[in-house]
Motif scaffolding. Structure first.
Motif, PDB file in Angstrom:
ATOM      1  N   LEU A 134       0.817  -1.207   0.000  1.00  0.00           N
ATOM      2  CA  LEU A 134       0.000   0.000   0.000  1.00  0.00           C
ATOM      3  C   LEU A 134       0.852   1.260   0.000  1.00  0.00           C
ATOM      4  CD1 LEU A 134      -2.602  -1.046   2.718  1.00  0.00           C
ATOM      5  CD2 LEU A 134      -2.889  -1.082   0.239  1.00  0.00           C
ATOM      6  N   GLY A 135       2.036   1.165   0.590  1.00  0.00           N
ATOM      7  CA  GLY A 135       2.898   2.330   0.701  1.00  0.00           C
ATOM      8  C   GLY A 135       4.054   2.047   1.633  1.00  0.00           C
ATOM      9  N   LEU A 136       4.604   3.119   2.186  1.00  0.00           N
ATOM     10  CA  LEU A 136       5.778   3.040   3.041  1.00  0.00           C
ATOM     11  C   LEU A 136       5.424   3.521   4.441  1.00  0.00           C
ATOM     12  CD1 LEU A 136       8.931   2.557   2.914  1.00  0.00           C
ATOM     13  CD2 LEU A 136       9.107   5.040   2.713  1.00  0.00           C
ATOM     14  N   ARG A 137       5.778   2.716   5.452  1.00  0.00           N
ATOM     15  CA  ARG A 137       5.563   3.125   6.839  1.00  0.00           C
ATOM     16  C   ARG A 137       6.787   3.889   7.326  1.00  0.00           C
ATOM     17  NH1 ARG A 137       2.141   1.912  10.447  1.00  0.00           N
ATOM     18  NH2 ARG A 137       1.420   0.017   9.410  1.00  0.00           N
ATOM     19  N   LEU A 138       6.522   5.051   7.913  1.00  0.00           N
ATOM     20  CA  LEU A 138       7.552   5.850   8.562  1.00  0.00           C
ATOM     21  C   LEU A 138       7.206   5.891  10.036  1.00  0.00           C
ATOM     22  CD1 LEU A 138       9.930   7.838   8.646  1.00  0.00           C
ATOM     23  CD2 LEU A 138       8.351   9.642   7.936  1.00  0.00           C
ATOM     24  N   GLY A 139       8.145   5.486  10.872  1.00  0.00           N
ATOM     25  CA  GLY A 139       7.904   5.472  12.306  1.00  0.00           C
ATOM     26  C   GLY A 139       9.171   5.774  13.072  1.00  0.00           C
ATOM     27  N   VAL A 140       9.063   5.734  14.391  1.00  0.00           N
ATOM     28  CA  VAL A 140      10.221   5.908  15.261  1.00  0.00           C
ATOM     29  C   VAL A 140      10.246   4.773  16.276  1.00  0.00           C
ATOM     30  CG1 VAL A 140      10.328   8.417  15.030  1.00  0.00           C
ATOM     31  CG2 VAL A 140       8.987   7.426  16.872  1.00  0.00           C
ATOM     32  N   LYS A 141      11.450   4.468  16.758  1.00  0.00           N
ATOM     33  CA  LYS A 141      11.616   3.489  17.828  1.00  0.00           C
ATOM     34  C   LYS A 141      12.671   4.011  18.787  1.00  0.00           C
ATOM     35  CE  LYS A 141      15.202   0.738  15.604  1.00  0.00           C
ATOM     36  NZ  LYS A 141      15.648  -0.582  15.223  1.00  0.00           N
ATOM     37  N   THR A 142      12.637   3.535  20.013  1.00  0.00           N
ATOM     38  CA  THR A 142      13.641   3.898  21.001  1.00  0.00           C
ATOM     39  C   THR A 142      14.945   3.221  20.622  1.00  0.00           C
ATOM     40  OG1 THR A 142      11.945   4.054  22.693  1.00  0.00           O
ATOM     41  CG2 THR A 142      14.221   3.877  23.448  1.00  0.00           C
ATOM     42  N   SER A 143      16.004   4.038  20.464  1.00  0.00           N
ATOM     43  CA  SER A 143      17.273   3.480  20.005  1.00  0.00           C
ATOM     44  C   SER A 143      18.370   4.524  20.069  1.00  0.00           C
ATOM     45  CB  SER A 143      17.117   2.995  18.561  1.00  0.00           C
ATOM     46  OG  SER A 143      18.322   2.475  18.073  1.00  0.00           O
ATOM     47  N   GLY A 144      19.606   4.062  20.046  1.00  0.00           N
ATOM     48  CA  GLY A 144      20.758   4.940  19.892  1.00  0.00           C
ATOM     49  C   GLY A 144      21.068   5.785  21.106  1.00  0.00           C
ATOM     50  N   CYS A 145      22.086   6.615  20.943  1.00  0.00           N
ATOM     51  CA  CYS A 145      22.558   7.430  22.060  1.00  0.00           C
ATOM     52  C   CYS A 145      21.708   8.677  22.291  1.00  0.00           C
ATOM     53  CB  CYS A 145      24.022   7.806  21.850  1.00  0.00           C
ATOM     54  SG  CYS A 145      24.390   8.526  20.251  1.00  0.00           S
ATOM     55  N   SER A 146      20.896   9.073  21.306  1.00  0.00           N
ATOM     56  CA  SER A 146      20.060  10.261  21.482  1.00  0.00           C
ATOM     57  C   SER A 146      18.607   9.934  21.794  1.00  0.00           C
ATOM     58  CB  SER A 146      20.122  11.152  20.235  1.00  0.00           C
ATOM     59  OG  SER A 146      21.381  11.768  20.144  1.00  0.00           O
ATOM     60  N   GLY A 147      18.223   8.671  21.730  1.00  0.00           N
ATOM     61  CA  GLY A 147      16.897   8.296  22.190  1.00  0.00           C
ATOM     62  C   GLY A 147      15.960   7.672  21.180  1.00  0.00           C
TER      63      GLY A 147
END
Length: 107
Positions: free
Chosen positions: A24-37
């Protein structure tokens, strides 16, 4: 609320979806990760979830879950080539800090 794409990003996503043969398309999201959060997440979408918000730009659907939208509102997805490297770039007006390697951010 909005999510937009540059011409180069829209063409790249459309090419991926065409080569994949479905989606259907592309999902753009965020997850908790890395040194900045937080870190960005991109994946193909075949089925919408109940809390998904769908944006369409240049004929490409960008799907964002309700929890990620607060961090991504106003973001432009770009696709850039720099020397031998190429990839998606996130122009997110909500970002306050990024880690030195560019892999994570906070708002």
């Amino acid at each position: 609320m909005s999510i937009t794409m540059s011409d180069s990003a829209a063409k790249r996503v459309q090419t991926f979806l065409t080569n994949r043969g479905k989606g259907l398309g592309l999902r753009l999201g965020v997850k908790t990760s890395g040194c900045s959060g937080m870190a960005y997440v991109l994946e193909f979408v075949d089925v919408l979830n109940e809390d998904d918000v769908v944006f369409e730009d240049q004929g490409v659907k960008v799907i964002v879950d309700g929890k990620s939208l607060v961090y991504l509102d106003g973001t432009e997805l770009d696709f850039v080539k720099e020397g031998l490297n190429e990839g998606f770039k996130f122009n997110n007006p909500n970002v306050k800090n990024e880690c030195g390697c560019g892999e994570s951010f906070n708002v």
